[in-house]
Design an enzyme around this catalytic site. Structure first.
Site, PDB file in Angstrom:
ATOM      1  N   SER A 144      -3.818  80.841  -7.338  1.00 27.68           N
ATOM      2  CA  SER A 144      -5.104  80.312  -6.907  1.00 27.68           C
ATOM      3  C   SER A 144      -5.212  78.847  -7.304  1.00 27.68           C
ATOM      4  O   SER A 144      -4.664  78.429  -8.324  1.00 27.68           O
ATOM      5  CB  SER A 144      -6.252  81.112  -7.526  1.00 27.68           C
ATOM      6  OG  SER A 144      -7.493  80.726  -6.977  1.00 27.68           O
ATOM      7  N   ASP A 145      -5.913  78.079  -6.482  1.00 24.81           N
ATOM      8  CA  ASP A 145      -6.128  76.674  -6.800  1.00 24.81           C
ATOM      9  C   ASP A 145      -7.472  76.251  -6.226  1.00 24.81           C
ATOM     10  O   ASP A 145      -7.899  76.761  -5.185  1.00 24.81           O
ATOM     11  CB  ASP A 145      -5.019  75.797  -6.221  1.00 24.81           C
ATOM     12  CG  ASP A 145      -5.081  74.384  -6.769  1.00 24.81           C
ATOM     13  OD1 ASP A 145      -4.673  74.173  -7.920  1.00 24.81           O
ATOM     14  OD2 ASP A 145      -5.562  73.481  -6.059  1.00 24.81           O
ATOM     15  N   GLN A 146      -8.114  75.336  -6.909  1.00 17.62           N
ATOM     16  CA  GLN A 146      -9.422  74.877  -6.442  1.00 17.62           C
ATOM     17  C   GLN A 146      -9.455  73.361  -6.339  1.00 17.62           C
ATOM     18  O   GLN A 146      -9.020  72.661  -7.252  1.00 17.62           O
ATOM     19  CB  GLN A 146     -10.520  75.348  -7.396  1.00 17.62           C
ATOM     20  CG  GLN A 146     -11.931  75.063  -6.886  1.00 17.62           C
ATOM     21  CD  GLN A 146     -12.987  75.606  -7.839  1.00 17.62           C
ATOM     22  OE1 GLN A 146     -13.235  75.028  -8.894  1.00 17.62           O
ATOM     23  NE2 GLN A 146     -13.584  76.734  -7.482  1.00 17.62           N
TER      24      GLN A 146
ATOM     25  N   ALA B 169      -8.677  78.270  -2.990  1.00 17.59           N
ATOM     26  CA  ALA B 169      -7.588  78.905  -2.240  1.00 17.59           C
ATOM     27  C   ALA B 169      -6.986  80.042  -3.051  1.00 17.59           C
ATOM     28  O   ALA B 169      -6.882  79.975  -4.281  1.00 17.59           O
ATOM     29  CB  ALA B 169      -6.522  77.881  -1.901  1.00 17.59           C
TER      30      ALA B 169
END
Length: 205
Positions: free
Chosen positions: A78-80, A115
């Site tokens: 996950s990435d933000q 994401a």
């Protein structure tokens, strides 16, 4: 040793974030945490959505690549990325940078691209999604922003607005299909991905 055909695959969170780990614990399933080693620098000209999706998948694949191939696994990446007026906003790292971020964002709408990628080592395939959260920040004075930062020290959070803590006082409104996305791990989307991968989230004991 090969896995039993009735045993679910290992579930691995590819992240160093304590916030994502706490969110995943809500699903009450056993999981491991492995910190991925990747370069998180955005590409020149890359859109925030593309950056978040690319890094989420890169984290999952980096961790999956180091696993024993004989033991199936589902790896969560996950990435933000936060953005306003088309500008990407990263993790500030320092008090001064965090204050500058909040000064620039106050009174504005900020988009958070959270994401998510679920990589299945059994098939070598990945499910990915970008969950967008729209946030409007209050137009607060510098003294209030400084007081918030000293109380919360959210220097490892994209955009410096830690909504699960005191940062909620900075916000006028939040619009999202998934309330956990803003914290960093969209659990509604993840639940859908795990179920699609055949993972027994609500299996009767």
């Amino acid at each position: 040793m090969p896995d039993s055909p009735n045993r679910p695959p290992r579930l691995i969170l590819a992240s160093s974030s304590p916030y994502r780990r706490e969110l995943l614990e809500r699903l009450r399933v056993p999981f491991e945490v492995v910190v991925p080693a990747i370069d998180e620098t955005p590409f020149e000209g890359e859109t925030p959505e593309a950056t978040a999706l690319r890094l989420a998948e890169a984290k999952a694949r980096a961790v999956a690549g180091g696993l024993d191939s004989s033991e199936p696994a589902l790896v969560i990446g996950s990435d933000q990325v936060a953005t306003y007026d088309g500008l990407q906003i990263g993790k500030p790292g320092t008090h001064e940078k965090a204050l500058a971020q909040l000064q620039a964002m106050r009174g504005r709408e900020v988009l958070f691209h959270s994401a998510l990628c679920l990589f299945d080592s059994r098939s070598g395939t990945a499910q990915s999604i970008d969950v967008i959260t729209r946030v409007r920040l209050r137009n607060l004075p510098d003294a209030a922003l400084d007081a918030y930062l000293r109380a919360e020290t959210p220097y490892d959070v994209a955009g410096s607005a830690k909504s699960e803590g005191l940062g909620i006082t900075l916000l006028e409104a939040i619009h999202s299909d998934d309330p956990t996305a803003l914290v960093g791990l969209p659990l509604i989307a993840l639940s859908s991905m795990l179920l699609a991968a055949g993972y027994p989230l609500l299996e009767t004991k």
